[in-house]
Design an enzyme around this catalytic site. Structure first.
Site, PDB file in Angstrom:
ATOM      1  N   GLU A  73      26.755 -25.034   4.445  1.00 34.06           N
ATOM      2  CA  GLU A  73      27.472 -26.010   5.269  1.00 34.06           C
ATOM      3  C   GLU A  73      26.562 -27.124   5.792  1.00 34.06           C
ATOM      4  OE1 GLU A  73      31.236 -24.320   7.265  1.00 34.06           O
ATOM      5  OE2 GLU A  73      29.581 -23.098   8.011  1.00 34.06           O
ATOM      6  N   HIS A 111      25.934 -26.813  14.457  1.00 31.72           N
ATOM      7  CA  HIS A 111      27.181 -26.212  13.975  1.00 31.72           C
ATOM      8  C   HIS A 111      27.160 -24.760  14.403  1.00 31.72           C
ATOM      9  CE1 HIS A 111      30.399 -24.501  11.836  1.00 31.72           C
ATOM     10  NE2 HIS A 111      29.628 -23.827  11.007  1.00 31.72           N
ATOM     11  N   HIS A 137      29.558 -20.997  15.765  1.00 27.33           N
ATOM     12  CA  HIS A 137      30.787 -20.201  15.814  1.00 27.33           C
ATOM     13  C   HIS A 137      30.921 -19.663  17.239  1.00 27.33           C
ATOM     14  CE1 HIS A 137      29.609 -19.326  11.340  1.00 27.33           C
ATOM     15  NE2 HIS A 137      30.062 -20.559  11.484  1.00 27.33           N
ATOM     16  N   HIS A 184      37.179 -21.279  13.008  1.00 22.24           N
ATOM     17  CA  HIS A 184      35.809 -21.288  12.494  1.00 22.24           C
ATOM     18  C   HIS A 184      34.775 -21.489  13.609  1.00 22.24           C
ATOM     19  CE1 HIS A 184      32.972 -23.084   9.152  1.00 22.24           C
ATOM     20  NE2 HIS A 184      32.298 -22.419  10.070  1.00 22.24           N
TER      21      HIS A 184
END
Ligand code: MN
Length: 266
Positions: free
Chosen positions: A110, A129, A131, A199
């Site tokens: 990603e 990024h 979660h 996500h």
């Protein structure tokens, strides 16, 4: 006698090879205009560890920083759990998410999230990024996440939610290519973060301390908002003007110094 001469000759060749390599190394160091600030790499490693210590990242997720000299490059670790990242694992990427030097290391699938946001947001110098667990419910519910307290004022009047289904149909949920990442960057717009349905989130900032601070307080704000909603009654969120004033103020510098001291081994 002969073998002594041979040895001397071999030594001379070895010595000149070593001297040549040294001079080439110093020459290339001099000619390299985009040499990286080692402090920036140390901060990137610290950011990886801080985000784990503060419960934002676990075995997954990643943090990057834009190159200090070359704005079309950024630094990101190879595919590792953030807690395991060291300075030796940091790779330099271009804005197609291709490593600048060829490598056999595994790469985050990603990583395009980073390159596509850096492409369209010149103000962004660092990206996370994650979660982030408490944030996930607000990416799947019709109840919007809002700025509940001053530490997360950057949320403002709410954050956009990226639904990968709108961009790529029924996928495996991962932002694995530049097309999906460009759609994510469009959802982000000029905001400080975008939630990713089912996500996690992508958080941006003008520096590593800012993006780490935003990520930590986004997680806490989500937890506090869920608690406030459980209590019931009417919730008073920050007024957009309060949020704007508080965002302008906070560079998370004091928290960053504390967090860094806790993760950097003496
Ligand atoms: Mn992910």
């Amino acid at each position: 006698m002969r073998s002594n001469q041979f040895r001397r000759g071999t030594l001379a060749v070895l010595l000149s090879t070593v001297l040549f390599s040294m001079s080439v190394a110093s020459l290339s160091a001099q000619q390299e205009p985009s040499s990286v600030d080692p402090e920036l790499i140390a901060d990137l490693v610290a950011a990886n560890h801080i985000l784990v210590a503060e419960g934002v990242l676990d075995g997954y997720g990643h943090v990057s920083v834009r190159h200090n000299r070359n704005p079309s490059h950024f630094f990101l670790a190879s595919s590792l759990a953030p807690q395991l990242v060291t300075a030796n694992d940091i790779l330099e990427f271009d804005l197609d998410s291709t490593p600048v030097e060829s490598t056999t290391r595994a790469l985050y699938s990603e990583r395009f999230i980073h390159s596509e946001i850096y492409k369209v947001r010149p103000d962004v110098k660092a990206i996370v990024h994650n979660h982030s667990p408490s944030v996930i419910p607000f990416g799947v519910s019709s109840v919007p996440l809002k700025a509940l307290y001053h530490m997360a004022a950057f949320i403002g009047e709410g954050l956009p939610v990226f639904d990968i289904r709108n961009a790529g149909g029924l996928t495996d949920m991962l932002v694995r290519n530049s097309e999906l990442a460009a759609a994510l960057a469009r959802s982000l717009g000029n905001q400080g973060a975008v939630l990713m349905r089912g996500h996690g989130a992508a958080v941006v900032g003008s520096s590593l301390p800012v993006v780490v601070g935003r990520s930590v307080y986004l997680e806490i704000n989500a937890r506090l908002q869920a608690q406030a909603m459980t209590i019931g009654g009417t919730i008073t969120y920050l007024h957009p003007e309060e949020a704007r004033k508080a965002t302008d103020l906070d560079d998370y510098k004091r928290a960053w110094d504390l967090w860094k001291r806790k993760v950097v081994k003496k």
